[in-house]
Enzyme design. Structure first.
Site, PDB file in Angstrom:
ATOM      1  N   HIS A 136     106.661  82.745   4.912  1.00 26.45           N
ATOM      2  CA  HIS A 136     105.959  83.441   3.630  1.00 26.45           C
ATOM      3  C   HIS A 136     104.248  84.207   4.488  1.00 26.45           C
ATOM      4  CE1 HIS A 136     103.845  79.671   4.830  1.00 26.45           C
ATOM      5  NE2 HIS A 136     104.668  79.205   5.094  1.00 26.45           N
ATOM      6  N   HIS A 181     103.118  82.148   7.612  1.00 21.11           N
ATOM      7  CA  HIS A 181     103.419  82.704   9.231  1.00 21.11           C
ATOM      8  C   HIS A 181     103.466  83.903   9.937  1.00 21.11           C
ATOM      9  CE1 HIS A 181     106.191  79.814   6.576  1.00 21.11           C
ATOM     10  NE2 HIS A 181     106.661  78.647   8.012  1.00 21.11           N
ATOM     11  N   MET A 198      99.777  77.789   1.717  1.00 23.42           N
ATOM     12  CA  MET A 198     100.624  78.984   1.751  1.00 23.42           C
ATOM     13  C   MET A 198     101.533  77.524   2.183  1.00 23.42           C
ATOM     14  SD  MET A 198     101.144  82.194   2.180  1.00 23.42           S
ATOM     15  CE  MET A 198      99.533  83.596   1.117  1.00 23.42           C
TER      16      MET A 198
END
Ligand code: AMP
Length: 284
Positions: free
Chosen positions: A40, A43, A190
């Protein structure tokens, strides 16, 4: 060697070592971003940070079986190598290292890396063997790449401290960089595990980042006490339907509970919403 979605993919430590050696031979610097895939934007910011330090970025994608405790989500952890490779290609990743479990842990494997103090509490206490698995796989990844830098997210704060400790203790030459937590617009950190959340759990999970913000605001008052602040944070997450594993104000490096709010601290939280375990943290 093969290409998936426009990016070079290597699948064994030997292949990665050979590729890295060739890059170094022609004078290019290397950076490593270890992940478990299901990438996501969080990263990808690690990738961006890495790319700002080095010529070539390696992303590893490996759902490491040894860092999952029995009964955890190893089997159902999301796996989507093709989509991950496309995301890596879009951020100019040079190579994706996607080893199979048997390439990482061939028959007869018997060596593990164990950091002693930093993993004792928090995630280490609730996930037996987790940091031993993390320290072992990260050591293997660092050894295969021998990169100039490796980037890890502050999202996994305790993990970042474990890795810094192991590199110091084992004289690993790769420089470890921490990258800030990337959040959804409403504040939820996230995570590849956010896809597990039902709509109700997803809105309850917001109590974690909101509770941390409230704690930070309350900590400014002169009579604030760390244990009271932790209890308030835990009860607001519980009220939103979470099962709190820990809510703690700690020393940022040793991870021991902080007793004096005049010192730098870190707030750490782990809570379950339904079957999904979420973690978050922030500087204090
Ligand atoms: P994972 O794939 O979840 O094992 O994470 C791989 C790396 O990405 C770790 O260093 C994480 O700390 C980092 N990471 C995961 N989510 C985030 C996020 N929301 N913000 C910053 N880093 C993250």
């Amino acid at each position: 060697m093969k290409h998936i979605s426009g990016v070079l993919v290597v699948e064994s430590p030997e292949e990665l070592r050979a590729w890295c050696a060739e890059q170094r031979r022609v004078g290019l610097s290397l950076g490593l971003v270890p992940t478990m895939g299901a990438l996501h934007e969080g990263h990808l910011r690690l990738v961006d940070l890495c790319r700002s330090h080095v010529d070539r970025v390696i992303v590893s994608v490996f759902v490491n079986p040894t860092q999952f405790a029995p009964g955890e989500d190893f089997e159902r952890y999301p796996r989507q190598l093709q989509a991950d490779c496309a995301m890596c290609a879009s951020r100019q990743v040079a190579v994706v290292y996607a080893p199979t479990p048997s390439a990482m842990y061939p028959e007869g494997f018997q060596t593990h890396v164990e950091v002693e103090q930093v993993p004792q509490r928090w995630c280490g206490a609730s996930r037996p063997g987790h940091f031993r698995g993390v320290a072992t796989v990260v050591t293997k990844l660092l050894n295969a790449a021998m990169a100039d830098v490796a980037v890890f997210g502050e999202k996994d704060w305790q993990q970042l401290q474990v890795i810094r400790q192991l590199c110091r203790d084992l004289d690993h030459p790769t420089e470890i960089l921490g990258a800030p937590i990337v959040r959804e617009n409403d504040g939820l950190a996230m995570s590849s595990r956010n896809v597990y959340l039902s709509p109700t759990e997803r809105s309850g999970a917001l109590s974690i980042s909101r509770g941390i913000d409230q704690l930070i605001a309350r900590a400014r008052s002169a009579d604030a006490q760390p244990r009271d602040l932790e209890a308030q944070l835990a009860s607001s997450v519980t009220a939103a339907g979470g099962v709190v594993e820990y809510a703690a104000i700690v020393d940022p490096q040793t991870l021991e509970p902080l007793t004096d709010l005049r010192h730098a601290g870190r707030v750490l939280v782990a809570a379950r919403f339904g079957r999904t375990r979420l973690i978050d943290n922030a500087p204090l």
